[in-house]
Each structure stands twice: as structure tokens, then as C-alpha cells.
Design an enzyme around this catalytic site. Structure first.
Site, mmCIF file in Angstrom:
data_model
loop_
_atom_site.group_PDB
_atom_site.id
_atom_site.type_symbol
_atom_site.label_atom_id
_atom_site.label_comp_id
_atom_site.label_asym_id
_atom_site.label_seq_id
_atom_site.Cartn_x
_atom_site.Cartn_y
_atom_site.Cartn_z
ATOM 1 C CD GLU A 128 -3.156 0.705 2.470
ATOM 2 O OE1 GLU A 128 -3.589 -0.323 2.530
ATOM 3 O OE2 GLU A 128 -3.072 1.750 3.157
ATOM 4 C CG ASP A 129 1.415 3.007 3.012
ATOM 5 O OD1 ASP A 129 0.473 3.423 2.162
ATOM 6 O OD2 ASP A 129 1.266 2.919 4.364
HETATM 7 P P1 NDP Z 1 -5.675 9.197 7.122
HETATM 8 O O1 NDP Z 1 -6.082 7.821 6.389
HETATM 9 O O2 NDP Z 1 -5.249 10.240 6.507
HETATM 10 O O3 NDP Z 1 -4.891 8.696 8.419
HETATM 11 C C1 NDP Z 1 -4.981 7.846 9.067
HETATM 12 C C2 NDP Z 1 -4.118 6.805 8.653
HETATM 13 O O4 NDP Z 1 -2.647 7.280 8.670
HETATM 14 C C3 NDP Z 1 -3.816 5.649 9.663
HETATM 15 O O5 NDP Z 1 -5.063 4.620 9.453
HETATM 16 C C4 NDP Z 1 -2.722 4.854 9.663
HETATM 17 O O6 NDP Z 1 -2.519 4.216 8.400
HETATM 18 C C5 NDP Z 1 -1.673 6.333 8.941
HETATM 19 N N1 NDP Z 1 -0.950 6.851 10.201
HETATM 20 C C6 NDP Z 1 0.281 7.456 10.025
HETATM 21 N N2 NDP Z 1 0.656 8.035 11.172
HETATM 22 C C7 NDP Z 1 -0.187 7.804 12.039
HETATM 23 C C8 NDP Z 1 -0.318 8.100 13.359
HETATM 24 N N3 NDP Z 1 0.656 8.954 13.885
HETATM 25 N N4 NDP Z 1 -1.351 7.941 14.182
HETATM 26 C C9 NDP Z 1 -2.271 7.284 13.469
HETATM 27 N N5 NDP Z 1 -2.529 6.935 12.091
HETATM 28 C C10 NDP Z 1 -1.229 7.049 11.461
HETATM 29 O O7 NDP Z 1 -7.141 9.601 8.108
HETATM 30 P P2 NDP Z 1 -8.522 9.593 7.637
HETATM 31 O O8 NDP Z 1 -8.646 10.082 6.194
HETATM 32 O O9 NDP Z 1 -8.908 8.308 7.927
HETATM 33 O O10 NDP Z 1 -9.101 10.586 8.485
HETATM 34 C C11 NDP Z 1 -9.947 10.200 9.593
HETATM 35 C C12 NDP Z 1 -11.450 10.565 9.295
HETATM 36 O O11 NDP Z 1 -11.289 12.201 8.947
HETATM 37 C C13 NDP Z 1 -12.165 10.336 8.049
HETATM 38 O O12 NDP Z 1 -13.532 9.922 8.426
HETATM 39 C C14 NDP Z 1 -12.171 11.478 7.000
HETATM 40 O O13 NDP Z 1 -13.012 11.457 6.340
HETATM 41 C C15 NDP Z 1 -12.103 12.780 7.950
HETATM 42 N N6 NDP Z 1 -11.493 13.856 7.403
HETATM 43 C C16 NDP Z 1 -11.615 14.760 8.198
HETATM 44 C C17 NDP Z 1 -10.820 15.836 7.661
HETATM 45 C C18 NDP Z 1 -11.059 17.361 8.654
HETATM 46 O O14 NDP Z 1 -10.442 18.072 8.638
HETATM 47 N N7 NDP Z 1 -12.238 17.470 9.447
HETATM 48 C C19 NDP Z 1 -9.834 16.047 6.931
HETATM 49 C C20 NDP Z 1 -9.713 14.753 6.228
HETATM 50 C C21 NDP Z 1 -10.209 13.701 6.493
HETATM 51 P P3 NDP Z 1 -1.521 2.963 8.180
HETATM 52 O O15 NDP Z 1 -2.077 1.798 9.116
HETATM 53 O O16 NDP Z 1 -1.691 2.671 6.738
HETATM 54 O O17 NDP Z 1 -0.256 3.358 8.699
#
Ligand code: NDP
Ligand code: ZN
Length: 179
Positions: free
Chosen positions: A65-66
Site C-alpha cells: 500500500e505505501d
Molecule cells: P488518514 O487515512 O489520512 O490517516 C490515518 C491513517 O494514517 C492511519 O489509518 C494510519 O494508516 C496512518 N498513520 C500514520 N501515522 C499515524 C499516526 N501517528 N497515528 C495514527 N495513524 C497514522 O485519516 P482519515 O482519512 O481516516 O481521516 C479520519 C477521518 O477524518 C475520516 O473519516 C475522514 O473522512 C475525515 N477527514 C476529516 C478532515 C477534517 O479536517 N475534518 C480532513 C480529512 C479527513 P496505516 O496503518 O496505513 O499507517
């Protein structure tokens, strides 16, 4: 055979470490990315899960994925079973993010037990990571949305591993209020 298994485990960690070597987590400290897959594998062993292919898949779960890793590469180095578990845990990056998020919720009930275990351990790690420290640029609202989405995903894997599910429930019952 212990020496064979230890070598295989270290090969898996070494492979993931090299693949993720230029990546960092999105926390303010910029923690090395490899901390995450190692921690996901630890969540599994802490929950009593020692199946070798499952542990390998946890270590490798974000490589396709990454990073530039292909499924063929995983299969060649670690075999078909590991490849299949990793594939089940890999989002289709050609899709937009909202669609990938929706698909995680929709598809998890149909995944294999081993893939569900990795997914539960992955969400557990990420939720604890968010709790520990808000990712860079994340508002309270975004954190809350992340918790609600993660719960929808892990709810689709109920009945997979009690220890992982209990730890997730603990987070969902009081987790978001640390902010
Ligand atoms: P992202 O997918 O952008 O980020 C979460 C993912 O990032 C994790 O699942 C993990 O995936 C990885 N990751 C890397 N570093 C960290 C860390 N320090 N802590 C936790 N995870 C980390 O987030 P989402 O898009 O899921 O955003 C969450 C919610 O917010 C969604 O429902 C989205 O719709 C919403 N959203 C809201 C915004 C706002 O400003 N209100 C803007 C954008 C989204 P992995 O296991 O693959 O590393
Ligand atoms: Zn992950």
C-alpha cells in the site's frame, strides 16, 4: 525448526524495514514508519496469536500500500499464504480516499480470520497512536471522525479475537475524550 523460523522472521522485518526506510509516521516527532508494523505484530503476539504467516503479514501489511513493493515480490520471498493475507489488508490506491474508507467497512466481514486479526491489530495500534499524540494537522473533529470510522471497520470483525476486541472496546468507551 527454531533457527529456520528466527531467520525467516528477521528476514521479514529486514524486508519491511528496508521498504519503509524513507517513511515516517505522521506524528509530530516523525517516528520511523517501521515502528508501526512491528507494533502491529506485537499486538498480535500480546493477544496470543502466534501463527507464523499472520505475524509475517502484519509486519508486511503496509509495504504494498505505501511503498514500491509488489504482491509478486511478497509471494516470491514469503510465499502464497503471506501474500494473500497482505492482499486482504491492502487498500486499492487507485480509488479515492473516501471510497477506500467505505470499502474497508463494507469488506471486512468477508475477509479471512487471519486478515481480520491483522486488521484489528492495525486499528488498535493506530487508535493508540492517535490517542498518544494527535497526528500533524488533525483537528479534534478529524480525530473523532477517525475513531468513528475505525469502530465501524472493527465492528465488522467481531468474533475474531476476544483480547484484541476487548482492547478496542476499552478505547471506544473512553478513548476520544482524552482531548
Ligand atoms: P488518514 O487515512 O489520512 O490517516 C490515518 C491513517 O494514517 C492511519 O489509518 C494510519 O494508516 C496512518 N498513520 C500514520 N501515522 C499515524 C499516526 N501517528 N497515528 C495514527 N495513524 C497514522 O485519516 P482519515 O482519512 O481516516 O481521516 C479520519 C477521518 O477524518 C475520516 O473519516 C475522514 O473522512 C475525515 N477527514 C476529516 C478532515 C477534517 O479536517 N475534518 C480532513 C480529512 C479527513 P496505516 O496503518 O496505513 O499507517
Ligand atoms: Zn497499518
Amino acid at each position: 525448526n527454531a533457527s529456520f523460523d528466527i531467520s525467516k522472521l528477521i528476514d521479514t522485518i529486514d524486508f519491511a524495514a528496508k521498504k519503509h526506510s524513507f517513511q515516517k509516521r505522521n506524528d509530530p516527532q516523525g517516528t520511523p514508519y517501521i515502528n508501526h508494523p512491528i507494533g502491529v505484530a506485537k499486538n498480535l503476539t500480546d493477544a496470543g496469536i502466534y501463527d507464523f504467516a499472520t505475524i509475517q503479514a502484519a509486519i508486511l501489511h503496509d509495504t504494498v500500500e505505501d511503498t514500491d513493493t509488489s504482491f509478486e515480490e511478497i509471494e516470491q520471498q514469503f510465499g502464497r499464504e503471506v501474500r494473500d493475507i497482505v492482499a486482504e489488508c491492502t487498500d486499492d490506491k487507485t480509488l479515492v480516499k473516501s471510497e477506500r474508507k467505505r470499502l474497508q467497512i463494507e469488506t471486512i466481514p468477508h475477509k479471512s480470520k487471519k486478515a481480520k486479526e491483522v486488521k484489528l491489530a492495525d486499528k488498535l495500534y493506530n487508535l493508540r497512536d492517535v490517542q498518544r499524540m494527535a497526528p500533524v494537522g488533525w483537528s479534534k473533529k478529524r480525530i473523532q471522525e477517525y475513531f468513528m470510522w475505525a469502530k465501524q471497520v472493527t465492528d465488522g470483525a467481531r468474533g475474531t479475537n476476544q483480547k484484541l476486541e476487548d482492547q478496542l472496546d476499552e478505547i471506544y468507551s473512553n478513548g476520544t475524550f482524552v482531548y
